[in-house]
Write a protein that holds these residues in place. Structure first.
Motif, PDB file in Angstrom:
ATOM      1  N   LEU A 181      28.933  30.529  38.281  1.00  0.00           N
ATOM      2  CA  LEU A 181      29.105  31.709  39.131  1.00  0.00           C
ATOM      3  C   LEU A 181      29.720  32.863  38.358  1.00  0.00           C
ATOM      4  CD1 LEU A 181      30.580  29.999  42.340  1.00  0.00           C
ATOM      5  CD2 LEU A 181      28.227  30.761  41.995  1.00  0.00           C
ATOM      6  N   LYS A 189      32.393  35.988  37.886  1.00  0.00           N
ATOM      7  CA  LYS A 189      33.834  35.853  38.033  1.00  0.00           C
ATOM      8  C   LYS A 189      34.308  36.139  39.458  1.00  0.00           C
ATOM      9  CE  LYS A 189      38.203  37.100  35.902  1.00  0.00           C
ATOM     10  NZ  LYS A 189      38.871  37.852  34.828  1.00  0.00           N
ATOM     11  N   GLN A 190      33.774  37.205  40.056  1.00  0.00           N
ATOM     12  CA  GLN A 190      34.223  37.534  41.409  1.00  0.00           C
ATOM     13  C   GLN A 190      33.797  36.459  42.408  1.00  0.00           C
ATOM     14  OE1 GLN A 190      33.091  41.466  42.614  1.00  0.00           O
ATOM     15  NE2 GLN A 190      34.925  42.393  41.721  1.00  0.00           N
ATOM     16  N   GLN A 191      32.581  35.993  42.310  1.00  0.00           N
ATOM     17  CA  GLN A 191      32.123  34.935  43.208  1.00  0.00           C
ATOM     18  C   GLN A 191      32.908  33.644  42.980  1.00  0.00           C
ATOM     19  OE1 GLN A 191      27.895  34.462  42.950  1.00  0.00           O
ATOM     20  NE2 GLN A 191      27.461  36.608  43.458  1.00  0.00           N
ATOM     21  N   PHE A 192      33.202  33.349  41.745  1.00  0.00           N
ATOM     22  CA  PHE A 192      34.004  32.168  41.443  1.00  0.00           C
ATOM     23  C   PHE A 192      35.395  32.273  42.073  1.00  0.00           C
ATOM     24  CE2 PHE A 192      37.207  30.273  38.583  1.00  0.00           C
ATOM     25  CZ  PHE A 192      36.849  28.942  38.712  1.00  0.00           C
ATOM     26  N   SER A 193      35.995  33.473  42.002  1.00  0.00           N
ATOM     27  CA  SER A 193      37.309  33.667  42.611  1.00  0.00           C
ATOM     28  C   SER A 193      37.261  33.483  44.124  1.00  0.00           C
ATOM     29  CB  SER A 193      37.832  35.067  42.270  1.00  0.00           C
ATOM     30  OG  SER A 193      37.957  35.229  40.878  1.00  0.00           O
ATOM     31  N   VAL A 194      36.202  33.989  44.755  1.00  0.00           N
ATOM     32  CA  VAL A 194      36.067  33.845  46.207  1.00  0.00           C
ATOM     33  C   VAL A 194      35.908  32.375  46.577  1.00  0.00           C
ATOM     34  CG1 VAL A 194      34.637  34.382  48.210  1.00  0.00           C
ATOM     35  CG2 VAL A 194      35.137  36.157  46.520  1.00  0.00           C
ATOM     36  N   VAL A 195      35.076  31.641  45.822  1.00  0.00           N
ATOM     37  CA  VAL A 195      34.863  30.224  46.114  1.00  0.00           C
ATOM     38  C   VAL A 195      36.157  29.439  45.915  1.00  0.00           C
ATOM     39  CG1 VAL A 195      33.637  28.151  45.394  1.00  0.00           C
ATOM     40  CG2 VAL A 195      32.407  30.313  45.582  1.00  0.00           C
ATOM     41  N   LYS A 240      38.553  29.642  48.766  1.00  0.00           N
ATOM     42  CA  LYS A 240      38.180  28.815  49.924  1.00  0.00           C
ATOM     43  C   LYS A 240      38.422  27.332  49.653  1.00  0.00           C
ATOM     44  CE  LYS A 240      36.644  32.368  52.219  1.00  0.00           C
ATOM     45  NZ  LYS A 240      37.366  32.872  53.415  1.00  0.00           N
ATOM     46  N   ARG A 274      42.285  39.535  46.136  1.00  0.00           N
ATOM     47  CA  ARG A 274      41.577  40.448  47.033  1.00  0.00           C
ATOM     48  C   ARG A 274      41.970  41.903  46.767  1.00  0.00           C
ATOM     49  NH1 ARG A 274      42.156  36.995  52.688  1.00  0.00           N
ATOM     50  NH2 ARG A 274      40.684  35.333  52.095  1.00  0.00           N
ATOM     51  N   LYS A 304      33.174  45.047  39.555  1.00  0.00           N
ATOM     52  CA  LYS A 304      33.404  44.020  38.551  1.00  0.00           C
ATOM     53  C   LYS A 304      34.700  44.318  37.830  1.00  0.00           C
ATOM     54  CE  LYS A 304      28.494  43.124  37.725  1.00  0.00           C
ATOM     55  NZ  LYS A 304      27.431  43.071  36.718  1.00  0.00           N
TER      56      LYS A 304
END
Length: 359
Positions: free
Chosen positions: A186, A188-194, A197, A261, A274
């Motif tokens: 993923l 970096k941003q998507q990895f942080s969001v996942v 959670k 966030r 990004k």
């Protein structure tokens, strides 16, 4: 007879009224004849008075006889009425007595049936209470035997192994497998969001497993906990692991998510969405405006590139501060997670020694 008596009285009165004036006149005009006539008149008057008296006496006797007859008839009628009323009253009294007897009989039957039902219910309740008391004693004895026997310790030993297996498995998976795979797959941003959670669920699951392992380990001991030094150390290790997991779950993870966030918000306000510090040189972002030789590597106009560069410079100090704070929280959380894995591994080594010594 009453009419005839009235007729005689009226006739006498009329005759006296006619004769009396004539006597006065005769006395004035004729004296010898008048005397004779008066004597006759007096005789006639006496006869009439006698007749009237006889008539009155006859009428009175007749009236008394009629009144007596009427009184006798009334008395007879009264006696008949009394007899009829007495008969009716006797009949009513008889009916009332029959009803009273019937009521008394029904009352007695109802009371007898109610007494029998109450006795039956009382006997049933007593029997059920006795049965429940006996069953309760048996159940209590079974539970007491279960908790005081090897069965309970075996059951808690199973709980201990399940909790330890869950804790060690989820900790090893998240630390060495899940994070590595997601970081490669993923952005970096998507990895942080996942990760934001996954980690709350991970820490809760880990805390549940560690708590179950500690409880099972404590209650499965045949001797007091403080007698065995090795088991006491393992219990303290579980308490330390549980404390670190709670600190990660309720302090470090929420703050790291909040900083992540805020940094993403600043990056979106910059216009690219990004991290300006972690962009590949080949991408079309602010860091790709110029290469080391000073030439532009982007197809965008020079003015646009200069505006983006100035905006990035204004945003970089805030993003840099957030990134540093987030990095510190992530390092602390990772360190505690590694200590948790070390503690679980030490317990695994301890259990393997017990299995080897018992074999």
């Amino acid at each position: 007879m009453n009419i005839f008596a009235i007729f005689l009285v009226l006739t006498t009165l009329i005759t006296a009224g006619i004769v009396s004036p004539n006597e006065r006149n005769i006395k004035i005009s004729i004296s010898p004849q008048e005397t004779e006539q008066n004597a006759k008149t007096e005789y006639v008057s006496d006869r009439i008075a006698s007749a009237i008296g006889g008539t009155k006496h006859s009428v009175s006797e007749k009236t008394e006889e009629d009144a007596k007859g009427v009184f006798d008839k009334a008395h007879e009628a009264s006696e008949k009425v009394k007899k009829c009323v007495g008969i009716i009253v006797d009949k009513v009294k008889g009916k009332a007595k029959d009803v009273s007897d019937t009521t008394d009989t029904l009352k007695g039957d109802v009371e007898g049936n109610a007494t029998e039902d109450v006795d039956l219910i009382e006997n049933v309740v007593i029997e059920d209470a006795h049965r429940l008391k006996v069953e309760g004693k048996r159940g209590y004895q079974k539970i007491r035997r279960f908790f005081s026997s090897n069965n309970f310790r075996s059951f808690m030993g199973m709980i201990h192994l399940l909790g330890f297996a869950l804790s060690y498995g989820v900790c090893f998976w998240v630390t060495f497998i899940s994070s590595k795979v997601l970081a490669k797959a993923l952005p970096k941003q998507q990895f942080s969001v996942v990760q934001s959670k996954i980690y709350p669920v991970y820490f809760k699951t880990l805390s549940y497993g560690v708590a179950a392992a500690f409880l099972g380990h404590y209650l499965s001991q045949s001797r007091p906990y403080y007698v065995s030094r090795g088991e006491t150390i393992q219990g303290l290790i579980f308490l330390a692991i549980f404390s670190m997991t709670m600190f990660n779950s309720f302090y470090l993870e929420p703050r790291a998510t909040k900083l992540m966030r805020e940094r993403m918000k600043l990056e979106k306000e910059e216009g690219k969405g990004k991290d300006v510090f972690d962009i590949e040189p080949s991408t079309r972002t602010v860091d790709a405006v110029r290469d080391p030789t000073g030439k532009s590597t982007s197809d965008e106009p020079l003015e646009t590139q200069q505006e983006l560069s100035e905006g990035a410079k204004r945003e970089r100090p805030q993003v840099k501060i957030l990134s540093q704070r987030l990095k510190k929280l992530n390092l602390m959380s990772s360190f505690l997670n590694v200590l948790t894995l070390i503690g679980l591994t030490s317990h695994l080594f301890h259990r393997s020694q017990l299995v080897h010594s018992s074999g």
